[in-house]
Write a protein that holds these residues in place. Structure first.
Motif, PDB file in Angstrom:
ATOM      1  N   GLY A  65      51.468  54.219  25.021  1.00  0.00           N
ATOM      2  CA  GLY A  65      50.119  53.851  24.603  1.00  0.00           C
ATOM      3  C   GLY A  65      49.398  52.823  25.439  1.00  0.00           C
ATOM      4  O   GLY A  65      48.864  51.855  24.896  1.00  0.00           O
ATOM      5  N   PRO A  66      49.346  52.973  26.790  1.00  0.00           N
ATOM      6  CA  PRO A  66      48.553  52.005  27.561  1.00  0.00           C
ATOM      7  C   PRO A  66      47.077  52.094  27.196  1.00  0.00           C
ATOM      8  O   PRO A  66      46.517  53.180  27.064  1.00  0.00           O
ATOM      9  CB  PRO A  66      48.795  52.448  29.017  1.00  0.00           C
ATOM     10  N   GLU A  67      46.470  50.956  26.999  1.00  0.00           N
ATOM     11  CA  GLU A  67      45.043  50.872  26.688  1.00  0.00           C
ATOM     12  C   GLU A  67      44.368  50.003  27.737  1.00  0.00           C
ATOM     13  O   GLU A  67      44.973  49.075  28.294  1.00  0.00           O
ATOM     14  CB  GLU A  67      44.824  50.264  25.293  1.00  0.00           C
ATOM     15  N   LEU A  68      43.107  50.275  27.995  1.00  0.00           N
ATOM     16  CA  LEU A  68      42.395  49.523  29.023  1.00  0.00           C
ATOM     17  C   LEU A  68      41.788  48.251  28.444  1.00  0.00           C
ATOM     18  O   LEU A  68      41.117  48.293  27.407  1.00  0.00           O
ATOM     19  CB  LEU A  68      41.288  50.387  29.630  1.00  0.00           C
ATOM     20  N   PRO A  69      41.978  47.109  29.131  1.00  0.00           N
ATOM     21  CA  PRO A  69      41.362  45.856  28.697  1.00  0.00           C
ATOM     22  C   PRO A  69      39.927  45.780  29.226  1.00  0.00           C
ATOM     23  O   PRO A  69      39.674  45.268  30.319  1.00  0.00           O
ATOM     24  CB  PRO A  69      42.264  44.790  29.336  1.00  0.00           C
ATOM     25  N   VAL A  70      39.006  46.282  28.458  1.00  0.00           N
ATOM     26  CA  VAL A  70      37.622  46.405  28.922  1.00  0.00           C
ATOM     27  C   VAL A  70      37.023  45.045  29.256  1.00  0.00           C
ATOM     28  O   VAL A  70      36.252  44.912  30.216  1.00  0.00           O
ATOM     29  CB  VAL A  70      36.772  47.141  27.858  1.00  0.00           C
ATOM     30  N   GLN A  71      37.379  44.010  28.490  1.00  0.00           N
ATOM     31  CA  GLN A  71      36.843  42.689  28.788  1.00  0.00           C
ATOM     32  C   GLN A  71      37.259  42.236  30.192  1.00  0.00           C
ATOM     33  O   GLN A  71      36.436  41.714  30.960  1.00  0.00           O
ATOM     34  CB  GLN A  71      37.325  41.668  27.750  1.00  0.00           C
ATOM     35  N   GLN A  72      38.513  42.434  30.542  1.00  0.00           N
ATOM     36  CA  GLN A  72      38.985  42.073  31.878  1.00  0.00           C
ATOM     37  C   GLN A  72      38.268  42.901  32.938  1.00  0.00           C
ATOM     38  O   GLN A  72      37.836  42.358  33.963  1.00  0.00           O
ATOM     39  CB  GLN A  72      40.497  42.294  31.993  1.00  0.00           C
ATOM     40  N   MET A  73      38.131  44.198  32.699  1.00  0.00           N
ATOM     41  CA  MET A  73      37.468  45.065  33.670  1.00  0.00           C
ATOM     42  C   MET A  73      36.006  44.682  33.842  1.00  0.00           C
ATOM     43  O   MET A  73      35.469  44.714  34.952  1.00  0.00           O
ATOM     44  CB  MET A  73      37.592  46.520  33.217  1.00  0.00           C
TER      45      MET A  73
ATOM     46  N   ASN B 102      34.872  43.612  37.472  1.00  0.00           N
ATOM     47  CA  ASN B 102      34.255  44.796  38.071  1.00  0.00           C
ATOM     48  C   ASN B 102      35.291  45.758  38.652  1.00  0.00           C
ATOM     49  O   ASN B 102      34.994  46.513  39.584  1.00  0.00           O
ATOM     50  CB  ASN B 102      33.241  44.410  39.156  1.00  0.00           C
ATOM     51  N   VAL B 103      36.507  45.730  38.131  1.00  0.00           N
ATOM     52  CA  VAL B 103      37.523  46.684  38.562  1.00  0.00           C
ATOM     53  C   VAL B 103      37.328  47.986  37.792  1.00  0.00           C
ATOM     54  O   VAL B 103      37.261  47.984  36.555  1.00  0.00           O
ATOM     55  CB  VAL B 103      38.942  46.128  38.336  1.00  0.00           C
ATOM     56  N   GLY B 104      37.238  49.079  38.520  1.00  0.00           N
ATOM     57  CA  GLY B 104      37.061  50.379  37.900  1.00  0.00           C
ATOM     58  C   GLY B 104      38.368  51.134  37.806  1.00  0.00           C
ATOM     59  O   GLY B 104      39.311  50.876  38.556  1.00  0.00           O
ATOM     60  N   VAL B 105      38.438  52.065  36.870  1.00  0.00           N
ATOM     61  CA  VAL B 105      39.630  52.893  36.681  1.00  0.00           C
ATOM     62  C   VAL B 105      39.204  54.348  36.671  1.00  0.00           C
ATOM     63  O   VAL B 105      38.266  54.727  35.958  1.00  0.00           O
ATOM     64  CB  VAL B 105      40.353  52.543  35.363  1.00  0.00           C
ATOM     65  N   CYS B 106      39.882  55.161  37.475  1.00  0.00           N
ATOM     66  CA  CYS B 106      39.546  56.580  37.550  1.00  0.00           C
ATOM     67  C   CYS B 106      40.831  57.359  37.817  1.00  0.00           C
ATOM     68  O   CYS B 106      41.730  56.869  38.492  1.00  0.00           O
ATOM     69  CB  CYS B 106      38.536  56.825  38.668  1.00  0.00           C
TER      70      CYS B 106
END
Length: 349
Positions: A277-285, A289-293
């Motif tokens: 269950g990895p979840e993205l830390p939107v606040q950190q991103m 300004n680090v993007g994930v694709c």
């Protein structure tokens, strides 16, 4: 014929199953020449994903066309073919957009096809291939024993490593870090260098894998993980993280390490099959300004391009296969990868 079934955690068996036959005029029947065990096969093997009843397993295979249906136009018996790890028609809007894993008629190996008919899995002696014209890619010839492992790598790991690099935007002159030293991570190192990356940091703490990463083009190796790993990469790169990080594991910890390692404004390309269950830390991103694709790799979209480099000898991804076994030792192939005694197991029916 003989084929592999998984019955539960650490319980893989080679059993007798019915021989496949053509079911649709768009089918082909392929005799498997080589197959392999995928890192993602280890999730059900370890019990991370439950196996509710015995089922066929294996989604990476190459072989020879034995028979084709009446509507198959691009293949003929005797051709050597590569099967991507998912079935696709190569004609729908998503395939035309290069996302064959979202094909409107997609299906997987070892389950029902788009029309509900069972499809064989790859770790066996024969496979009925649905939508054969769209799914299978014919090779220029039958590969010799030296070339066969690299052709087999085209079914998944080379294309998946390449997808990570493309998703992250690797380009000439890039500085890249790769999280994960399995077959996909090692192929991601190879893919990053192929796309022109100037510096590639392989994150690995296993000496044989470190050595292969360097042979594939890694300029640096970092053994630490987590916060220590991210700090070591930043220190190695003068306090500025890499332009791109390729996440090739699929856990919460590996994704966090990738995000912590990338420079502000950098990008993470992720292809690790999610587990835990990895979840993205939107606040950190948001703050960095680090993007994930990324996501599940549309190997069919990349296969012909990568095959040219395999056949020319420009890349040799088959070196990730450090254990070759007969199919009747498939259980050992799983155990060796699970216990990290092997990077990737190749199976010869």
């Amino acid at each position: 014929m003989r084929a592999t079934l998984i019955h539960g955690p650490h319980d893989v068996r080679l059993e007798q199953v019915p021989d496949p036959t053509l079911q649709r005029p768009t089918d082909a029947l392929v005799r498997v020449v080589a197959a392999c065990v995928c890192g993602s096969d280890l999730w059900p093997y370890r019990g991370v994903r439950p196996t509710r009843e015995p089922r066929r397993i294996g989604h990476e295979f190459v072989g020879v066309v034995e028979e084709v249906g009446a509507d198959v136009r691009t293949l003929r018996p005797g051709q050597f073919v590569v099967a991507p790890f998912m079935v696709s028609d190569n004609t729908c809007v998503h395939c035309r957009n290069g996302v064959h894993t979202s094909c409107e008629r997609s299906s997987g190996w070892g389950g029902p096809d788009a029309e509900g008919v069972f499809t064989d899995a790859g770790q066996g002696e024969y496979v009925r291939v649905p939508l054969a014209d769209g799914t299978l890619v014919a090779m220029p010839d039958h590969p010799d024993d030296d070339l066969l492992p690299s052709v087999l790598a085209l079914t998944d790991v080379m294309g998946t490593g390449h997808h990570a690099a493309l998703s992250a935007g690797v380009r000439p002159g890039s500085t890249v870090a790769v999280v994960g030293d399995g077959a996909v991570g090692l192929c991601a190192v190879l893919a990053a260098r192929r796309l022109g990356a100037e510096r590639v940091v392989a994150m690995s703490r296993h000496a044989p894998r470190q050595a292969l990463a360097r042979e594939f083009g890694a300029t640096d190796v970092v053994a630490e993980r987590g916060d220590e790993g991210a700090a070591a990469v930043l220190d190695l790169l003068g306090g500025v993280g890499p332009d791109q990080v390729l996440e090739c594991v699929g856990t919460k910890e590996s994704m966090q390490q990738a995000l912590d390692t990338a420079r502000p404004g950098g990008r993470v390309g992720f292809v690790g099959v999610p587990a835990g269950g990895p979840e993205l830390p939107v606040q950190q991103m948001f703050g960095t300004n680090v993007g994930v694709c990324g996501g599940v790799a549309p190997v069919r979209a990349h296969l012909e391009e990568l095959a040219r480099d395999v056949w020319s000898g420009a890349i040799t991804p088959g070196r990730v296969f450090d254990l070759v076994l007969p199919l009747d030792q498939v259980a050992e192939g799983y155990a060796a990868m699970d216990e990290r005694r092997a990077i990737k197991s190749m199976l010869l029916p």
